[in-house]
Design an enzyme around this catalytic site. Structure first.
Site, PDB file in Angstrom:
ATOM      1  N   ASP A  60       0.820  -1.201   0.000  1.00  0.00           N
ATOM      2  CA  ASP A  60       0.000   0.000   0.000  1.00  0.00           C
ATOM      3  C   ASP A  60       0.860   1.260   0.000  1.00  0.00           C
ATOM      4  OD1 ASP A  60       0.878  -0.618   2.565  1.00  0.00           O
ATOM      5  OD2 ASP A  60      -1.122  -1.056   3.315  1.00  0.00           O
ATOM      6  N   ASN A 119      -8.130  -3.143  13.665  1.00  0.00           N
ATOM      7  CA  ASN A 119      -9.511  -3.441  13.270  1.00  0.00           C
ATOM      8  C   ASN A 119      -9.582  -4.657  12.332  1.00  0.00           C
ATOM      9  OD1 ASN A 119      -8.471  -2.448  10.900  1.00  0.00           O
ATOM     10  ND2 ASN A 119      -9.836  -0.677  10.749  1.00  0.00           N
ATOM     11  N   HIS A 121      -7.689  -5.099   9.604  1.00  0.00           N
ATOM     12  CA  HIS A 121      -7.327  -4.865   8.201  1.00  0.00           C
ATOM     13  C   HIS A 121      -6.021  -5.560   7.851  1.00  0.00           C
ATOM     14  CE1 HIS A 121      -5.127  -0.806   9.212  1.00  0.00           C
ATOM     15  NE2 HIS A 121      -4.220  -1.744   9.060  1.00  0.00           N
ATOM     16  N   GLU A 126      -9.896  -2.239   4.662  1.00  0.00           N
ATOM     17  CA  GLU A 126     -10.565  -1.981   5.929  1.00  0.00           C
ATOM     18  C   GLU A 126     -11.802  -2.887   6.060  1.00  0.00           C
ATOM     19  OE1 GLU A 126      -8.921  -0.330   7.986  1.00  0.00           O
ATOM     20  OE2 GLU A 126      -8.576   1.766   7.492  1.00  0.00           O
TER      21      GLU A 126
HETATM   22  C1  F6R Z   1       1.201  -1.419   6.033  1.00  0.00           C
HETATM   23  C2  F6R Z   1       0.071  -2.347   6.096  1.00  0.00           C
HETATM   24  C3  F6R Z   1      -0.831  -2.337   7.285  1.00  0.00           C
HETATM   25  C4  F6R Z   1      -0.049  -2.683   8.565  1.00  0.00           C
HETATM   26  C5  F6R Z   1      -0.979  -2.693   9.781  1.00  0.00           C
HETATM   27  C6  F6R Z   1      -0.214  -2.916  11.065  1.00  0.00           C
HETATM   28  O1  F6R Z   1       1.889  -1.553   4.826  1.00  0.00           O
HETATM   29  O2  F6R Z   1      -0.158  -3.080   5.182  1.00  0.00           O
HETATM   30  O3  F6R Z   1      -1.877  -3.247   7.105  1.00  0.00           O
HETATM   31  O4  F6R Z   1       0.532  -3.940   8.415  1.00  0.00           O
HETATM   32  O5  F6R Z   1      -1.660  -1.476   9.860  1.00  0.00           O
HETATM   33  O6  F6R Z   1       0.630  -1.827  11.288  1.00  0.00           O
HETATM   34  P1  F6R Z   1       1.741  -1.876  12.438  1.00  0.00           P
HETATM   35  O7  F6R Z   1       2.723  -2.909  12.036  1.00  0.00           O
HETATM   36  O8  F6R Z   1       2.365  -0.496  12.410  1.00  0.00           O
HETATM   37  O9  F6R Z   1       1.030  -2.200  13.700  1.00  0.00           O
END
Ligand code: F6R
Length: 218
Positions: A60, A119, A121, A126
């Site tokens: 992303d 959440n 994702h 989402e």
């Molecule tokens: C980022 C991504 C997100 C993160 C998720 C957890 O490229 O794909 O889905 O993996 O938000 O983020 P952290 O590791 O910062 O808790």
């Protein structure tokens, strides 16, 4: 599920898997950003592996981000790419729309690494994202914007949209490793991996994949 002693062991164990994949001919990887993969990227840099024939796709990227050192490309360059012998032409981000068809159809990804949001994702799919979703622009939820605000001067600086690979695109990977770090993620991880498979919990789609490994540390 593999429960590791600590964050550094998580990085090291997942690095073993990446190292194995890097030995394949022309390996293809999907990579996440965020706090969770940092110990992995540090370990991979320390191992000084050969990345010359590797192609990477990031999951992303923010849309309309005005703070460049918070872009996901910058994160990847600083934490991994610039420390390797990767060919810049083999690094792809979904901010480039020309890459979307490649991300969605038949890129034959050997390994997809994932983190999970509070959440449920994965990437920026989402809750409510279709299990058939492909690469697209999405609105981030309030919870995700709040979570991401720890990296920005104020919450108003956090982008409200991102481009993300879709759930269908992620599921087409041959192997998936979900990394989960911190007790605060334990509940959502259990809901995703042992609860109902539902679009309300995007990560629950992983239950339908034949080759998923989960690495968890407190
Ligand atoms: C980022 C991504 C997100 C993160 C998720 C957890 O490229 O794909 O889905 O993996 O938000 O983020 P952290 O590791 O910062 O808790």
């Amino acid at each position: 599920m593999n429960v590791l002693k600590n964050y550094w062991e998580l990085g090291s164990r997942v690095a073993d898997i990446v190292e194995h994949v890097l030995a394949l001919p022309e390996p293809k990887l999907i990579l996440p950003t965020g706090s969770t993969p940092l110990s992995l990227y540090k370990e991979l840099v320390n191992r000084q592996l050969d990345w010359s024939s590797v192609t990477t796709y990031n999951l992303d990227e923010y849309v309309d981000n005005t703070i460049q050192d918070q872009s996901y490309r910058y994160f990847m360059v600083e934490n991994l790419f610039k420390h390797t012998n990767m060919d810049e032409d083999n690094i792809y981000f979904p901010g480039d729309t020309a890459v979307w068809p490649q991300m969605d159809y038949g890129i034959g990804v050997d390994l997809c690494l994932l983190g999970i949001g509070g959440n449920g994702h994965i990437a920026f799919n989402e809750p409510g994202s279709s299990f058939q979703s492909e690469t697209r622009i999405v609105d981030l939820t309030e919870e995700t914007i709040k979570d991401n605000s720890r990296f920005f001067p104020t919450i108003d600086d956090v982008p409200t949209q991102a481009v993300t690979m879709g759930l269908k695109s992620i599921m087409s990977s041959k192997k998936i490793v979900l990394m989960v770090s911190g007790e605060h993620k334990l509940n959502i991880m259990n809901v995703a991996m042992a609860g109902e498979v539902t679009e309300s919990v995007p990560a629950s789609i992983l239950q339908n994949h034949k080759n998923v490994k989960i690495y968890y540390c407190e």
